[in-house]
Design a protein around this motif. Structure first.
Motif, PDB file in Angstrom:
ATOM      1  N   ALA B  36       0.845  -1.186   0.000  1.00 51.94           N
ATOM      2  CA  ALA B  36       0.000   0.000   0.000  1.00 51.94           C
ATOM      3  C   ALA B  36       0.879   1.234   0.000  1.00 51.94           C
ATOM      4  N   GLY B  42      -3.942  11.952   0.875  1.00 57.84           N
ATOM      5  CA  GLY B  42      -4.474  11.142   1.968  1.00 57.84           C
ATOM      6  C   GLY B  42      -5.127   9.859   1.500  1.00 57.84           C
ATOM      7  N   ARG B  43      -5.382   9.731   0.190  1.00 53.50           N
ATOM      8  CA  ARG B  43      -5.923   8.470  -0.294  1.00 53.50           C
ATOM      9  C   ARG B  43      -4.829   7.404  -0.278  1.00 53.50           C
ATOM     10  N   GLN B  44      -5.228   6.152  -0.527  1.00 53.12           N
ATOM     11  CA  GLN B  44      -4.238   5.078  -0.511  1.00 53.12           C
ATOM     12  C   GLN B  44      -4.335   4.279  -1.801  1.00 53.12           C
ATOM     13  N   ARG B  61      -8.771   1.004  -0.764  1.00 55.04           N
ATOM     14  CA  ARG B  61      -9.922   0.866   0.115  1.00 55.04           C
ATOM     15  C   ARG B  61     -10.897  -0.149  -0.458  1.00 55.04           C
ATOM     16  N   THR B  65     -16.243  -3.085   2.631  1.00 50.48           N
ATOM     17  CA  THR B  65     -16.106  -3.020   4.085  1.00 50.48           C
ATOM     18  C   THR B  65     -15.587  -1.677   4.558  1.00 50.48           C
ATOM     19  N   GLY B  66     -14.998  -0.903   3.671  1.00 46.50           N
ATOM     20  CA  GLY B  66     -14.466   0.389   4.059  1.00 46.50           C
ATOM     21  C   GLY B  66     -13.033   0.336   4.564  1.00 46.50           C
ATOM     22  N   ALA B  67     -12.509  -0.864   4.836  1.00 46.54           N
ATOM     23  CA  ALA B  67     -11.143  -0.945   5.360  1.00 46.54           C
ATOM     24  C   ALA B  67     -10.138  -0.811   4.213  1.00 46.54           C
ATOM     25  N   ALA B  68      -8.986  -0.263   4.546  1.00 46.88           N
ATOM     26  CA  ALA B  68      -7.963  -0.056   3.521  1.00 46.88           C
ATOM     27  C   ALA B  68      -7.061  -1.281   3.464  1.00 46.88           C
ATOM     28  N   VAL B  69      -7.513  -2.332   2.766  1.00 44.94           N
ATOM     29  CA  VAL B  69      -6.817  -3.618   2.854  1.00 44.94           C
ATOM     30  C   VAL B  69      -6.610  -4.324   1.513  1.00 44.94           C
ATOM     31  N   ARG B  72      -3.551  -6.237   0.642  1.00 52.18           N
ATOM     32  CA  ARG B  72      -3.180  -7.463   1.368  1.00 52.18           C
ATOM     33  C   ARG B  72      -3.921  -8.690   0.865  1.00 52.18           C
ATOM     34  N   ALA B  85      -8.255 -10.468  -4.771  1.00 55.00           N
ATOM     35  CA  ALA B  85      -9.445 -10.790  -3.983  1.00 55.00           C
ATOM     36  C   ALA B  85      -9.302 -10.106  -2.630  1.00 55.00           C
ATOM     37  N   PRO B  87      -9.089  -9.366   1.088  1.00 56.56           N
ATOM     38  CA  PRO B  87      -8.861 -10.332   2.165  1.00 56.56           C
ATOM     39  C   PRO B  87     -10.012 -10.368   3.160  1.00 56.56           C
ATOM     40  N   LEU B  88     -10.929  -9.399   3.108  1.00 49.53           N
ATOM     41  CA  LEU B  88     -12.016  -9.422   4.095  1.00 49.53           C
ATOM     42  C   LEU B  88     -13.175 -10.289   3.622  1.00 49.53           C
ATOM     43  N   LYS B  90     -13.638 -11.255   0.280  1.00 47.46           N
ATOM     44  CA  LYS B  90     -13.239 -12.038  -0.897  1.00 47.46           C
ATOM     45  C   LYS B  90     -13.772 -11.581  -2.252  1.00 47.46           C
TER      46      LYS B  90
END
Ligand code: SRM
Ligand SMILES: Cc1cc2nc3c(=O)[nH]c(=O)nc-3n(C[C@H](O)[C@H](O)[C@H](O)COP(=O)(O)OP(=O)(O)OC[C@H]3O[C@@H](n4cnc5c(N)ncnc54)[C@H](O)[C@@H]3O)c2cc1C
Ligand code: SF4
Ligand code: FES
Lengths: 868, 116
Positions: B36, B42-44, B61, B65-69, B72, B85, B87-88, B90
């Protein structure tokens, strides 16, 4: 203000509940939103949501999750939706509706979908503070708030909703009572036998049930709030909170006021087209309507059918609603309850077939006609067969009815596959989809998977109770139409997991790319694989690492790219992108010094701590860059990875056993520790759990584990294939009175045989049920060595045990691996701003609203929101 | 494109408002995994490298789910399209267009990337 628009005909919908929303969708599907102006008056402060799933709010579903309204849909179809603005009057002469805000709309067609209101018996004190009903999200929010200062709650009414409400109160931590006037629970759906089975199970859950008594008065204290209830048998029940759930009544006041015909017991009278009998310009649908068969339907499926009927009629298509099936299947407080067809046996000359085991909370009744036709039934405690039985209703089932209700394992029990169903059998009653339509989706529309069929037919997208039968039908149909159902692991491999294991072992293949390029499907070779096969192959390689010459460290080389995110960061990803940390606590035994270390680390890093269901301690809320710092301290204090993230051995729980317990006959703690240390780090198709109990009292719950051990006076009994979780299964006894060495040898073989032959994500319980020959076969292989592979199985386990090393110790000593533990590659010292926390009950929890808004302007940071 | 292993001074750059923004050394990216990056506003962004050495970048993001993942998640190829895919829950996202393969109404931003 008057809202009128040119010559476009206008449809006004009053009530935006479940049925109202469905009506809008039906209008859109028929193109009516393009030709008509559509105005919706919605009383509640939010657009339509899933009332059926209302109770799930208490298990974490948010009001947003419950919403059934896609605002894009509303916008795209130009629907004018007025939220929080109920219709107040209708002038039928002028064809005009006036809303509370003063908005006036002229209509060509008016559709009433105003639903029901909860009936509150006219007892003194019913309006006191602390009295509630259970119908809307607002009701639930109010109950939740009030329950914070209450200890005891009582529900008036032991029907379907009453039980749900009582379960919710219990979930809020209240001592809960149910008061039902009828002599049994759920009087409408079940008969006395079913009520008895339900009663037993519900009382076992700690709810108090009072049947055959009415509520006479709500007792109110000096401050005007509820303190108790007076019951018709003269007794008094102390309670802080009362929820009325004594049935619902159609909301037909608006209709009455404008002179529409309503039934004697309420409900707006409509014909088969759902048109009111008094005015052809007005329709009524859903729970407010009195259908042409003289009934008011209190379920959502008939309401949906009415919505379709009204929309079709408005579009000048032919449709009618003449009545609906009242079948229901529910999971109330975790108990399956289903009733279908003529459940009470009202037909002339019908006969019952009943199977009842009140000890196990089971009750099953089938109502059979003289000629053998299945007319209906009731299932309590186990509603597995509901989908199939309901679809057979109205026909003569191809096997004897008795065999359909006997529990599996009782000898005679027969599993009737859905292939035996006739084509016109309704498989999904929420969306009225027949077996024929589902078959058509496969044969004519070329759907080859359940998700495709769901999309194509809508089946299975309502309550979900038909999805199992749906899956069976789709597979059966695919096989029948000659499509070879692809049993391959995924789009990249045509082999099963078991076959890939054999290939890897026999050819000593130790990289994923090699396996993909040599043995993958033609079109997948040279590609990047997928999220299904990468972790599966990664796990096979890890299980066999020492034997096939791969590194035993899952973050080495290519293996790092195969691991799911949890394995890649050696921690469990949580919903906001933070991680949880679970050190191994073998057997659940832990010295005070180590407890203190965990406490100190959690305190220093500000982590949320919780005792897990697996006899250890979980620390939540660690940022990715904190993981190495946390683990450096844990490793230093002698902790190892607990593999809570891996498809591998989790915990071996223990009871205190012979050393302390007056009943114990062996040292269960020592055995649990030995087993946990022996199998730690073993990668497997799914997670592995175990437990050791010191005697038959079974305090460690070993019979719910993948391999469970119970002490006997002569040694150990080994049980296998147990499961808690989603589909609990009691473990089967594999062997008795084993010595320590025999026990370990048998477990070695059992685990390696499972790892070799199981499918991906298949726990030992499902594996044992699936493999041909079942338990007997497994016993032949691992106890009697019928395949002659026991030596090899034992050697494989030996190699695993000899090569085990702690993953975290290895990681914190490897700078290259450590550099991966950052939120941002270009700003290694900056933490992810989406990971923030707010206080709760002396600890903290994720700042969940932040997830939906993405970023918070610096000035707008929630009070207490910690940017740790 | 195949790169020699010792190309450590090569940088990955992202197209941002007509400019190129340097993210990291090419060598920090493991084939088949993501990283990341924090962008100036500020965005990712989530940046990935496949086994052939091709690079991709999309928003980090996870819209479900809103998480920045998303960085991963596990990567793969679906009908020739590279994807990651989440990770939260899928859901898969096309790495070139940002389109969600499991729900065509959802899409995340895709960025242009280059090696310089
Ligand atoms: C932390 C814990 C709950 C708790 O606060 O107590 C937990 C948490 C999770 N469980 Fe569990 N389970 C926990 C004990 C259990 C137990 C109780 C037990 O082990 O005795 C069970 C039932 C026993 C069993 O597995 O048969 C249990 C049955 C499940 C299942 C259902 C498995 C099944 O075969 O049906 C899942 C889902 C899955 O694995 O597919 C699951 C999945 C999960 C996941 C991994 C869900 C996820 O993907 O996020 C949770 C993440 C853990 C984390 O972030 O750290 N968890 N889970 C418990 C950790 C125990 C430990 O120390 O490792
Ligand atoms: C806790 C609970 C669990 C349930 N479980 C199940 C289940 O498992 N299976 C099942 O089939 N059914 C279940 N039901 C019943 C199901 O929710 C209803 O059958 C369904 O919601 C009826 O839809 P409806 O649109 O007719 O009424 P509603 O969903 O009640 O919608 C009517 C709407 O009209 C609004 N309204 C009323 N008057 C006006 C006015 N004058 N102007 C504007 N708006 C107005 C109301 O505020 C309401 O929002 C359950 C109900 C509850 C409460
Ligand atoms: S299982 Fe037996 S030995 Fe173990 S704690 Fe319970 S009663 Fe004691
Ligand atoms: S029966 Fe409810 S979704 Fe099919």
């Amino acid at each position: 203000m008057t809202a009128t628009e040119g010559a476009t005909p206008t449809i006004v919908l009053v009530g935006h509940g479940m049925v109202g929303q469905r009506f809008l969708e039906a209008l859109a599907e028929r193109g009516l939103t393009a030709t008509h102006r559509v105005v919706v008056l919605c009383e509640e402060p939010r657009p339509a949501y899933d009332r059926v799933q209302l109770t799930s709010y208490f298990s974490g579903t948010t009001p947003e999750d419950l919403s059934m309204t896609d605002m894009e849909f509303i916008k795209d179809h130009g629907i004018e939706l007025y939220v929080g603005d109920p219709a107040e009057s209708v002038d039928r002469e002028a064809r005009r509706v006036t809303a509370r805000s003063g908005l006036v709309v002229d209509y060509d067609v008016l559709v009433l979908a105003t639903g029901s209101y909860p009936f509150v018996p006219p007892v003194p004190g019913k309006d006191a503070e602390g009295c509630f009903v259970y119908r809307t999200i607002e009701d639930l929010l109010a109950i939740e708030e009030y329950a914070k200062k209450a200890q005891v709650g009582a529900v008036v009414g032991g029907g379907l909703l009453g039980l749900e409400a009582a379960g919710a109160l219990k979930g809020l931590g209240l001592t809960s009572h149910i008061v039902e006037f009828a002599p049994r629970l759920m009087p409408v759906q079940v008969d006395d036998g079913g009520g008895a089975a339900l009663l037993r199970t519900i009382e076992e859950m700690g709810l108090s049930v009072h049947t055959g008594v009415g509520t006479q008065e709500v007792v109110v204290g000096e401050d005007g709030s509820v303190t108790g209830m007076k019951l018709s048998d003269g007794s008094e029940l102390a309670t802080d909170l009362v929820v009325f759930s004594a049935g619902v009544r159609p909301r037909d006041q608006l209709a009455r006021d404008c002179g529409l015909t309503v039934g004697e017991r309420g409900g707006i009278t409509v014909d088969e087209q759902c048109r009111t009998v008094a005015d052809p310009h007005v329709f009524a649908i859903g729970e407010c309507a009195l259908a042409s068969d003289g009934r008011v339907y209190g379920l959502v499926a008939p309401g949906y059918e009415q919505a379709e009927t009204a929309a079709a009629t408005i579009a000048s298509d032919e449709a009618s609603f003449t009545g609906a099936d009242l079948s229901t299947k529910l999971k109330l407080l975790g108990v399956d309850v289903a009733s279908f067809g003529d459940a009470h046996g009202t037909a002339e000359d019908c006969l019952d077939v009943v199977y009842s085991d009140s000890r196990a909370g089971l009750y099953k009744k089938l109502v059979i006609g003289r000629d053998g036709t299945l007319l209906g039934g009731i299932l309590v405690g186990d509603a597995e067969a509901y989908g199939t039985l309901k679809a057979f209703t109205g026909s003569v089932p191809p096997v004897a009815p008795e065999s359909l209700v006997l529990p599996a394992g009782a000898g005679e029990s027969v599993q009737l596959g859905p292939s035996a169903l006739p084509d016109d059998a309704i498989v999904c009653s929420c969306h009225n989809v027949s077996k024929g339509t589902i078959r058509g989706a496969v044969t004519d529309h070329q759907c080859t998977t359940v998700p495709e069929v769901k999309k194509c037919t809508k089946a299975g997208t309502g309550c979900g109770s038909c999805v199992k039968v749906l899956g069976q039908l789709v597979n059966a149909e695919l096989e029948a139409s000659g499509v070879e159902v692809d049993k391959g692991l995924c789009g990249c491999f045509s082999q099963t997991r078991e076959e890939l294991y054999e290939i890897v072992l026999a050819l000593r293949i130790n990289t994923y790319q090699d396996l993909l390029d040599r043995h993958g499907r033609e079109e997948a070779r040279g590609g990047d694989g997928c999220e299904t096969c990468k972790p599966t192959v990664g796990s096979i390689i890890a299980s066999l690492a020492p034997t096939i010459g791969a590194s035993g460290y899952v973050l080495d080389g290519e293996q790092a790219s195969l691991q799911d995110t949890n394995d890649h960061f050696l921690a469990n990803l949580q919903k906001n992108g933070s991680y949880s940390v679970v050190p191994r606590i073998p057997g659940g035994e832990i010295a005070p010094e180590k407890l203190i270390v965990i406490g100190e680390i959690a305190r220093d890093f500000g982590l949320y701590t919780k005792i897990t269901g697996g006899q250890r301690i979980d620390m939540f809320g660690a940022r990715v860059e904190q993981l190495p710092l946390i683990w450096a301290r844990l490793v230093d204090a002698g902790f190892e990875s607990g593999h809570a993230y891996g498809k591998s051995l989790r915990t071996v729980k223990s009871c205190v056993g012979q050393t302390w317990c007056r009943y114990g006959v062996q040292d269960s703690v020592k055995m649990a520790i030995d087993l946990e240390l022996r199998y730690r780090g073993l990668r497997s198709p799914h997670k592995l759990k175990s437990a050791v109990s010191g005697c038959q009292r079974e305090c460690a719950e070993a019979q719910s584990k993948d391999f469970g051990v119970i002490a006997t006076a002569n040694g150990w009994n080994l049980y296998v294939g147990g499961n808690g979780g989603a589909t609990p299964r009691h473990a089967d006894l594999l062997a008795q009175d084993l010595s320590d060495a025999e026990l370990v040898r048998l477990i070695d073989r059992f685990l390696m045989f499972y790892i070799r032959t199981a499918d991906r994500l298949e726990r030992t319980s499902t594996w044992l049920e699936r493999i041909p020959g079942g338990l007997d076969h497994v016993r032949d292989v691992v106890v009697h060595d019928s395949l002659g592979i026991c030596d090899e199985l034992e050697q494989l386990m030996q190699a695993h045990v000899a090569h085990y090393r702690d993953e975290w110790a290895e990681t914190i000593n490897d700078p290259e691996k450590l550099s991966r533990f950052v939120s941002f590659v270009n700003a290694p010292d900056t933490p992810d701003p989406v990971v923030a926390f707010v206080p709760e009950r002396d600890q903290m929890k994720p700042d969940l609203p932040l997830l939906s808004i993405g970023m918070r302007p610096a000035a707008d940071v929630l009070e207490g929101s910690a940017q740790r | 494109m195949t790169l020699a292993p010792e190309t450590t001074d090569l940088k990955i750059e992202l197209a941002l408002d007509g400019d190129w923004f340097t993210v990291c050394d090419l060598s920090t990216l493991l084939p088949g995994r993501g990283v990341a990056a924090l962008l100036p506003d500020g965005r990712q962004a989530a940046i990935f490298r496949d086994r052939c050495g091709d690079l991709f970048a999309i928003d980090n993001r996870d819209p479900f789910t809103g998480a920045a993942v998303l960085s991963r998640g596990l990567t793969g190829t679906h009908r020739g399209r590279p994807f990651v895919a989440s990770p939260l829950l899928k859901q898969r996202f096309d790495l070139t267009s940002g389109e969600c393969l499991d729900d065509e109404t959802v899409r995340v931003t895709a960025y242009q990337v280059r090696i310089a």
